[in-house]
Design a protein around this motif. Sequence first.
Motif, PDB file in Angstrom:
ATOM      1  N   ARG A  13      -1.278  72.057   7.638  1.00 38.75           N
ATOM      2  CA  ARG A  13      -1.897  72.727   8.792  1.00 38.75           C
ATOM      3  C   ARG A  13      -1.522  72.071  10.103  1.00 38.75           C
ATOM      4  O   ARG A  13      -1.541  70.857  10.241  1.00 38.75           O
ATOM      5  CB  ARG A  13      -3.426  72.728   8.668  1.00 38.75           C
ATOM      6  CG  ARG A  13      -4.101  73.584   9.738  1.00 38.75           C
ATOM      7  CD  ARG A  13      -5.478  73.082  10.063  1.00 38.75           C
ATOM      8  NE  ARG A  13      -5.445  71.724  10.570  1.00 38.75           N
ATOM      9  CZ  ARG A  13      -5.124  71.402  11.809  1.00 38.75           C
ATOM     10  NH1 ARG A  13      -4.824  72.327  12.704  1.00 38.75           N
ATOM     11  NH2 ARG A  13      -5.090  70.139  12.201  1.00 38.75           N
ATOM     12  N   ASN A  70      -2.936  79.390  27.971  1.00 36.62           N
ATOM     13  CA  ASN A  70      -3.065  79.961  26.621  1.00 36.62           C
ATOM     14  C   ASN A  70      -2.322  81.288  26.466  1.00 36.62           C
ATOM     15  O   ASN A  70      -2.651  82.096  25.593  1.00 36.62           O
ATOM     16  CB  ASN A  70      -4.545  80.139  26.265  1.00 36.62           C
ATOM     17  CG  ASN A  70      -5.197  78.803  25.931  1.00 36.62           C
ATOM     18  OD1 ASN A  70      -4.537  77.902  25.431  1.00 36.62           O
ATOM     19  ND2 ASN A  70      -6.477  78.682  26.206  1.00 36.62           N
ATOM     20  N   ARG A 121      -4.186  78.862  15.806  1.00 29.75           N
ATOM     21  CA  ARG A 121      -4.460  77.909  16.894  1.00 29.75           C
ATOM     22  C   ARG A 121      -5.740  78.340  17.578  1.00 29.75           C
ATOM     23  O   ARG A 121      -5.885  79.487  18.008  1.00 29.75           O
ATOM     24  CB  ARG A 121      -3.318  77.847  17.899  1.00 29.75           C
ATOM     25  CG  ARG A 121      -3.604  76.790  18.974  1.00 29.75           C
ATOM     26  CD  ARG A 121      -2.380  76.359  19.709  1.00 29.75           C
ATOM     27  NE  ARG A 121      -2.674  75.169  20.493  1.00 29.75           N
ATOM     28  CZ  ARG A 121      -1.872  74.130  20.612  1.00 29.75           C
ATOM     29  NH1 ARG A 121      -0.728  74.119  19.988  1.00 29.75           N
ATOM     30  NH2 ARG A 121      -2.206  73.097  21.354  1.00 29.75           N
ATOM     31  N   MET A 123      -8.699  78.090  20.551  1.00 27.51           N
ATOM     32  CA  MET A 123      -8.718  77.802  21.992  1.00 27.51           C
ATOM     33  C   MET A 123     -10.103  78.016  22.582  1.00 27.51           C
ATOM     34  O   MET A 123     -10.884  78.842  22.091  1.00 27.51           O
ATOM     35  CB  MET A 123      -7.689  78.645  22.732  1.00 27.51           C
ATOM     36  CG  MET A 123      -7.920  80.111  22.615  1.00 27.51           C
ATOM     37  SD  MET A 123      -6.548  81.034  23.271  1.00 27.51           S
ATOM     38  CE  MET A 123      -6.293  82.159  21.920  1.00 27.51           C
ATOM     39  N   GLY A 125     -10.062  77.797  26.117  1.00 30.02           N
ATOM     40  CA  GLY A 125      -9.692  78.093  27.503  1.00 30.02           C
ATOM     41  C   GLY A 125      -9.725  79.595  27.753  1.00 30.02           C
ATOM     42  O   GLY A 125      -8.713  80.286  27.604  1.00 30.02           O
ATOM     43  N   VAL A 145     -15.441  80.144  20.065  1.00 27.67           N
ATOM     44  CA  VAL A 145     -14.014  79.787  20.061  1.00 27.67           C
ATOM     45  C   VAL A 145     -13.202  81.054  19.796  1.00 27.67           C
ATOM     46  O   VAL A 145     -13.725  82.038  19.250  1.00 27.67           O
ATOM     47  CB  VAL A 145     -13.755  78.695  18.983  1.00 27.67           C
ATOM     48  CG1 VAL A 145     -13.724  79.264  17.577  1.00 27.67           C
ATOM     49  CG2 VAL A 145     -12.472  77.907  19.230  1.00 27.67           C
TER      50      VAL A 145
HETATM   51  C1  LIG Z   1     -12.396  73.535  19.686  1.00 26.15           C
HETATM   52  C2  LIG Z   1     -10.905  73.545  19.957  1.00 26.15           C
HETATM   53  C3  LIG Z   1     -10.430  74.021  21.169  1.00 26.15           C
HETATM   54  C4  LIG Z   1      -9.066  74.086  21.424  1.00 26.15           C
HETATM   55  N1  LIG Z   1      -8.634  74.654  22.604  1.00 26.15           N
HETATM   56  C5  LIG Z   1      -7.318  74.821  22.811  1.00 26.15           C
HETATM   57  C6  LIG Z   1      -6.865  75.555  23.944  1.00 26.15           C
HETATM   58  O1  LIG Z   1      -7.644  76.063  24.766  1.00 26.15           O
HETATM   59  N2  LIG Z   1      -5.511  75.692  24.100  1.00 26.15           N
HETATM   60  C7  LIG Z   1      -4.616  75.170  23.195  1.00 26.15           C
HETATM   61  O2  LIG Z   1      -3.400  75.338  23.394  1.00 26.15           O
HETATM   62  N3  LIG Z   1      -5.022  74.484  22.109  1.00 26.15           N
HETATM   63  C8  LIG Z   1      -6.344  74.301  21.882  1.00 26.15           C
HETATM   64  N4  LIG Z   1      -6.768  73.649  20.745  1.00 26.15           N
HETATM   65  C9  LIG Z   1      -5.790  73.097  19.789  1.00 26.15           C
HETATM   66  C10 LIG Z   1      -5.755  71.554  19.835  1.00 26.15           C
HETATM   67  O3  LIG Z   1      -5.052  71.145  20.972  1.00 26.15           O
HETATM   68  C11 LIG Z   1      -5.101  71.017  18.545  1.00 26.15           C
HETATM   69  O4  LIG Z   1      -5.919  71.361  17.449  1.00 26.15           O
HETATM   70  C12 LIG Z   1      -4.941  69.499  18.595  1.00 26.15           C
HETATM   71  O5  LIG Z   1      -3.978  69.137  19.562  1.00 26.15           O
HETATM   72  C13 LIG Z   1      -4.494  68.900  17.259  1.00 26.15           C
HETATM   73  O6  LIG Z   1      -3.331  69.533  16.795  1.00 26.15           O
HETATM   74  P1  LIG Z   1      -3.233  70.194  15.359  1.00 26.15           P
HETATM   75  O7  LIG Z   1      -4.263  71.297  15.308  1.00 26.15           O
HETATM   76  O8  LIG Z   1      -1.826  70.722  15.252  1.00 26.15           O
HETATM   77  O9  LIG Z   1      -3.528  69.127  14.360  1.00 26.15           O
HETATM   78  C14 LIG Z   1      -8.138  73.589  20.467  1.00 26.15           C
HETATM   79  C15 LIG Z   1      -8.607  73.099  19.241  1.00 26.15           C
HETATM   80  C16 LIG Z   1      -9.975  73.086  18.977  1.00 26.15           C
HETATM   81  C17 LIG Z   1     -10.454  72.597  17.631  1.00 26.15           C
END
Ligand SMILES: Cc1cc2nc3c(=O)[nH]c(=O)nc-3n(C[C@H](O)[C@H](O)[C@H](O)COP(=O)(O)O)c2cc1C
Length: 191
Positions: A13, A70, A121, A123, A125, A145
């Motif tokens: 993942r 995003n 993914r 987000m 935002g 989310v």
């Molecule tokens: C609650 C939450 C909010 C997030 N918000 C964003 C976001 O707004 N934009 C984005 O590009 N990634 C977002 N992410 C992705 C994280 O940046 C990402 O999960 C983190 O860098 C770890 O990477 P991985 O999921 O590949 O392990 C979010 C993840 C979570 C769990």
Amino acid sequence: MSIIQLLPEIEERSSITNWSSKSISEETWEILFEAARRAPSSWNRQPARYVVVSEENVKKSVCNALHRTNKWAEKAAGLIVQVADPVDDDRLDGKDYYLYDCGLSMMSLIYQAQSMGITTRQMIGFDEKDMKQILGIPDRYRIVVIAGLGYPSESPVSMKLAQIKHVMTEQHKRYRLEHLVSWQKWGGKSK
Ligand SMILES: Cc1cc2nc3c(=O)[nH]c(=O)nc-3n(C[C@H](O)[C@H](O)[C@H](O)COP(=O)(O)O)c2cc1C
């Protein structure tokens, strides 16, 4: 090299967004939400609700209410908007467990998706007010989310670019276990 062996879904993942144009079938959506539905929740309150956005015109409107960072979400086969009514909360000592419950449900869905070759993914935002208006979500709900889902593109260029982005944004970085886990008491080291 690590000798720890985790479930393949956990190993594999990653929040990769280089999705192909392949759509997600109705049957697959059903499996994903079944995984979400089976998640545990405090007092079995099951607060998480989902709005799936898969039609191109609705997706476009939703993407307009996302933060400009995003914009990758436009490529998703589908966007899942997770909402919850805080009334379904099990609030304990000032802690809102409905958000915790929602996270469990989403994580369950994400690992099911991963096992079926779908990457996700999440987000946060986005403009909540605009998003609610676009999707007709009643006022009392909070949007917890939004997750983009899709099958990854197999084009070598796209895969390479995704890998570079992943490394550059240090997404793979995690705290060492010693930083996260204490034994016997806070800060304790003896197992
Ligand atoms: C609650 C939450 C909010 C997030 N918000 C964003 C976001 O707004 N934009 C984005 O590009 N990634 C977002 N992410 C992705 C994280 O940046 C990402 O999960 C983190 O860098 C770890 O990477 P991985 O999921 O590949 O392990 C979010 C993840 C979570 C769990």
